[in-house]
Design a protein around this motif. Structure first.
Motif, PDB file in Angstrom:
ATOM      1  N   GLU A  94     137.875  81.148  93.701  1.00  0.00           N
ATOM      2  CA  GLU A  94     137.852  82.263  92.760  1.00  0.00           C
ATOM      3  C   GLU A  94     136.459  82.881  92.593  1.00  0.00           C
ATOM      4  OE1 GLU A  94     140.724  83.063  91.779  1.00  0.00           O
ATOM      5  OE2 GLU A  94     141.980  81.285  91.675  1.00  0.00           O
ATOM      6  N   ILE A  95     135.403  82.183  93.035  1.00  0.00           N
ATOM      7  CA  ILE A  95     134.030  82.635  92.789  1.00  0.00           C
ATOM      8  C   ILE A  95     133.756  84.070  93.235  1.00  0.00           C
ATOM      9  CG2 ILE A  95     131.612  82.265  93.418  1.00  0.00           C
ATOM     10  CD1 ILE A  95     132.058  79.304  93.311  1.00  0.00           C
ATOM     11  N   PRO A  96     134.210  84.498  94.433  1.00  0.00           N
ATOM     12  CA  PRO A  96     133.912  85.875  94.855  1.00  0.00           C
ATOM     13  C   PRO A  96     134.442  86.946  93.908  1.00  0.00           C
ATOM     14  CG  PRO A  96     134.589  84.566  96.741  1.00  0.00           C
ATOM     15  CD  PRO A  96     134.867  83.736  95.523  1.00  0.00           C
ATOM     16  N   GLN A  97     135.389  86.591  93.040  1.00  0.00           N
ATOM     17  CA  GLN A  97     135.917  87.571  92.103  1.00  0.00           C
ATOM     18  C   GLN A  97     134.879  87.996  91.069  1.00  0.00           C
ATOM     19  OE1 GLN A  97     140.056  86.524  90.700  1.00  0.00           O
ATOM     20  NE2 GLN A  97     139.839  85.014  92.331  1.00  0.00           N
ATOM     21  N   LEU A  98     133.747  87.285  91.033  1.00  0.00           N
ATOM     22  CA  LEU A  98     132.647  87.719  90.168  1.00  0.00           C
ATOM     23  C   LEU A  98     132.177  89.110  90.582  1.00  0.00           C
ATOM     24  CD1 LEU A  98     130.579  84.414  89.830  1.00  0.00           C
ATOM     25  CD2 LEU A  98     131.928  85.538  88.041  1.00  0.00           C
ATOM     26  N   PHE A  99     132.326  89.452  91.876  1.00  0.00           N
ATOM     27  CA  PHE A  99     132.003  90.805  92.335  1.00  0.00           C
ATOM     28  C   PHE A  99     132.966  91.815  91.713  1.00  0.00           C
ATOM     29  CE2 PHE A  99     130.091  88.369  95.889  1.00  0.00           C
ATOM     30  CZ  PHE A  99     128.821  88.935  95.879  1.00  0.00           C
ATOM     31  N   ASN A 100     134.249  91.440  91.600  1.00  0.00           N
ATOM     32  CA  ASN A 100     135.227  92.317  90.954  1.00  0.00           C
ATOM     33  C   ASN A 100     134.906  92.515  89.476  1.00  0.00           C
ATOM     34  OD1 ASN A 100     137.498  90.755  93.084  1.00  0.00           O
ATOM     35  ND2 ASN A 100     137.288  92.971  93.063  1.00  0.00           N
ATOM     36  N   VAL A 101     134.438  91.445  88.834  1.00  0.00           N
ATOM     37  CA  VAL A 101     134.052  91.534  87.415  1.00  0.00           C
ATOM     38  C   VAL A 101     132.837  92.432  87.271  1.00  0.00           C
ATOM     39  CG1 VAL A 101     133.271  90.248  85.387  1.00  0.00           C
ATOM     40  CG2 VAL A 101     134.979  89.232  86.915  1.00  0.00           C
ATOM     41  N   LEU A 102     131.870  92.283  88.156  1.00  0.00           N
ATOM     42  CA  LEU A 102     130.652  93.094  88.122  1.00  0.00           C
ATOM     43  C   LEU A 102     130.990  94.580  88.253  1.00  0.00           C
ATOM     44  CD1 LEU A 102     127.598  92.392  87.948  1.00  0.00           C
ATOM     45  CD2 LEU A 102     127.504  92.625  90.423  1.00  0.00           C
ATOM     46  N   LYS A 103     131.951  94.895  89.133  1.00  0.00           N
ATOM     47  CA  LYS A 103     132.359  96.285  89.354  1.00  0.00           C
ATOM     48  C   LYS A 103     133.155  96.857  88.185  1.00  0.00           C
ATOM     49  CE  LYS A 103     134.265  97.447  93.124  1.00  0.00           C
ATOM     50  NZ  LYS A 103     135.272  97.391  94.222  1.00  0.00           N
ATOM     51  N   GLY A 104     133.784  95.975  87.406  1.00  0.00           N
ATOM     52  CA  GLY A 104     134.598  96.447  86.294  1.00  0.00           C
ATOM     53  C   GLY A 104     136.079  96.450  86.579  1.00  0.00           C
ATOM     54  N   ASP A 105     136.463  95.977  87.771  1.00  0.00           N
ATOM     55  CA  ASP A 105     137.890  95.877  88.107  1.00  0.00           C
ATOM     56  C   ASP A 105     138.557  94.764  87.313  1.00  0.00           C
ATOM     57  OD1 ASP A 105     137.685  97.855  90.089  1.00  0.00           O
ATOM     58  OD2 ASP A 105     137.070  96.379  91.587  1.00  0.00           O
ATOM     59  N   MET A 106     137.788  93.709  87.029  1.00  0.00           N
ATOM     60  CA  MET A 106     138.322  92.536  86.357  1.00  0.00           C
ATOM     61  C   MET A 106     137.411  92.108  85.207  1.00  0.00           C
ATOM     62  SD  MET A 106     139.528  90.177  89.625  1.00  0.00           S
ATOM     63  CE  MET A 106     140.052  88.824  88.538  1.00  0.00           C
ATOM     64  N   SER A 107     137.911  91.175  84.423  1.00  0.00           N
ATOM     65  CA  SER A 107     137.135  90.534  83.366  1.00  0.00           C
ATOM     66  C   SER A 107     137.056  89.050  83.701  1.00  0.00           C
ATOM     67  CB  SER A 107     137.829  90.728  82.011  1.00  0.00           C
ATOM     68  OG  SER A 107     137.164  90.003  80.993  1.00  0.00           O
ATOM     69  N   LEU A 108     136.176  88.333  83.057  1.00  0.00           N
ATOM     70  CA  LEU A 108     136.142  86.879  83.256  1.00  0.00           C
ATOM     71  C   LEU A 108     137.414  86.247  82.716  1.00  0.00           C
ATOM     72  CD1 LEU A 108     132.447  86.172  82.204  1.00  0.00           C
ATOM     73  CD2 LEU A 108     133.358  86.124  84.529  1.00  0.00           C
ATOM     74  N   ILE A 109     137.903  86.773  81.582  1.00  0.00           N
ATOM     75  CA  ILE A 109     139.095  86.235  80.927  1.00  0.00           C
ATOM     76  C   ILE A 109     140.149  87.323  80.808  1.00  0.00           C
ATOM     77  CG2 ILE A 109     139.982  84.946  78.955  1.00  0.00           C
ATOM     78  CD1 ILE A 109     137.626  83.559  80.205  1.00  0.00           C
ATOM     79  N   GLY A 110     141.375  87.003  81.227  1.00  0.00           N
ATOM     80  CA  GLY A 110     142.468  87.962  81.117  1.00  0.00           C
ATOM     81  C   GLY A 110     143.648  87.509  81.955  1.00  0.00           C
ATOM     82  N   PRO A 111     144.762  88.201  81.903  1.00  0.00           N
ATOM     83  CA  PRO A 111     145.917  87.846  82.743  1.00  0.00           C
ATOM     84  C   PRO A 111     145.548  87.935  84.219  1.00  0.00           C
ATOM     85  CG  PRO A 111     146.533  89.407  81.028  1.00  0.00           C
ATOM     86  CD  PRO A 111     145.043  89.347  81.026  1.00  0.00           C
ATOM     87  N   ARG A 112     146.004  86.985  85.024  1.00  0.00           N
ATOM     88  CA  ARG A 112     145.687  87.012  86.443  1.00  0.00           C
ATOM     89  C   ARG A 112     146.306  88.238  87.120  1.00  0.00           C
ATOM     90  NH1 ARG A 112     141.989  85.577  89.022  1.00  0.00           N
ATOM     91  NH2 ARG A 112     143.166  85.155  90.918  1.00  0.00           N
ATOM     92  N   PRO A 113     145.567  88.925  87.994  1.00  0.00           N
ATOM     93  CA  PRO A 113     146.134  90.079  88.708  1.00  0.00           C
ATOM     94  C   PRO A 113     147.120  89.598  89.769  1.00  0.00           C
ATOM     95  CG  PRO A 113     143.926  89.604  89.518  1.00  0.00           C
ATOM     96  CD  PRO A 113     144.171  88.670  88.356  1.00  0.00           C
ATOM     97  N   LEU A 114     148.337  90.073  89.708  1.00  0.00           N
ATOM     98  CA  LEU A 114     149.381  89.623  90.628  1.00  0.00           C
ATOM     99  C   LEU A 114     149.625  90.662  91.725  1.00  0.00           C
ATOM    100  CD1 LEU A 114     151.783  88.127  87.932  1.00  0.00           C
ATOM    101  CD2 LEU A 114     150.105  86.921  89.354  1.00  0.00           C
ATOM    102  N   LEU A 115     150.681  90.483  92.491  1.00  0.00           N
ATOM    103  CA  LEU A 115     150.942  91.358  93.633  1.00  0.00           C
ATOM    104  C   LEU A 115     151.472  92.726  93.213  1.00  0.00           C
ATOM    105  CD1 LEU A 115     152.644  88.749  96.011  1.00  0.00           C
ATOM    106  CD2 LEU A 115     150.241  89.452  95.974  1.00  0.00           C
ATOM    107  N   ILE A 116     151.145  93.744  93.992  1.00  0.00           N
ATOM    108  CA  ILE A 116     151.589  95.107  93.702  1.00  0.00           C
ATOM    109  C   ILE A 116     153.112  95.205  93.713  1.00  0.00           C
ATOM    110  CG2 ILE A 116     151.631  97.475  94.580  1.00  0.00           C
ATOM    111  CD1 ILE A 116     148.803  97.093  95.556  1.00  0.00           C
ATOM    112  N   GLU A 117     153.746  94.456  94.627  1.00  0.00           N
ATOM    113  CA  GLU A 117     155.208  94.564  94.735  1.00  0.00           C
ATOM    114  C   GLU A 117     155.951  94.019  93.515  1.00  0.00           C
ATOM    115  OE1 GLU A 117     153.973  91.473  97.975  1.00  0.00           O
ATOM    116  OE2 GLU A 117     153.123  93.265  97.066  1.00  0.00           O
TER     117      GLU A 117
END
Length: 202
Positions: A94-117
């Motif tokens: 999960e560590i690389p998702q810190l880049f997503n948090v930095l960009k603002g796509d994600m937060s450290l805490i929140g519902p897990r992002p699931l599949l588009i389908e």
């Protein structure tokens, strides 16, 4: 104030510090997975974020792309490498998702992002999980993670949306650390990954 301003500021600062502190570990895991996977150590996939806005999530790739003689991917447990299994067990994938948090796509805490389908399969209640940014960890993850039923996960996700607070986020972080150390809830018994969500009528 916390939900709409301070949470994002803390996400940015903590993710930036986390990436700097963990950079040697990130480099080591990248090299090990590159060798084990015989190629790309990262996994990219489109996921829905806040208000269902689509973004590209990044994780460490823990499985190979091995296929059978007919060109079909082998079962997950057969594609999971030894180093990949360790990385997944310790939640280091999960560590690389810190880049997503930095960009603002994600937060450290929140519902897990699931599949588009899954988007057209949600009930109106379940879809409320997209009212906030998705997280690296969340209320569902510290209360069972992949051992929970889909309905229970969504109940926890929406409960978090309604009760989001600084104190709750601190509690989730502490519970996450504990879960990681005891490797609890990584997957359901006898399965390498969680089951596919097929909707509420299945």
């Amino acid at each position: 104030m916390y939900k709409f301003v301070l949470k994002r500021i803390l996400d940015f600062l903590i993710s930036m510090m986390g990436l700097l502190i963990l950079s040697p570990l990130i480099l080591l895991i990248t090299i090990l997975l590159f060798t084990a996977n015989r190629g790309n150590p990262f996994f990219f996939q489109l996921r829905p974020g806040r208000d269902q806005k689509i973004f590209k999530i990044v994780k460490f790739r823990t499985m190979t792309n091995q296929k059978d003689n007919e060109g079909n991917l082998l079962p997950d447990d057969q594609r999971l490498t030894k180093i990949g299994k360790l990385v997944r067990k310790t939640s280091l994938d999960e560590i690389p998702q810190l880049f997503n948090v930095l960009k603002g796509d994600m937060s450290l805490i929140g519902p897990r992002p699931l599949l588009i389908e899954y988007l057209p399969l949600y009930s109106q209640f379940q879809n409320r999980r997209h009212e906030i940014r998705p997280g690296i960890t969340g209320w569902a993850q510290v209360n069972g993670r992949n051992t929970l039923s889909w309905n229970k996960k969504f109940e926890y996700d929406v409960w978090y949306v309604d009760h989001l607070s600084f104190i709750l986020d601190i509690k989730i972080i502490l519970m996450t650390v504990k879960k990681v150390f005891i490797s609890e809830g990584i997957s359901a018994e006898g399965k390498a990954t969680m089951d596919v969500f097929r909707g509420n009528n299945v």
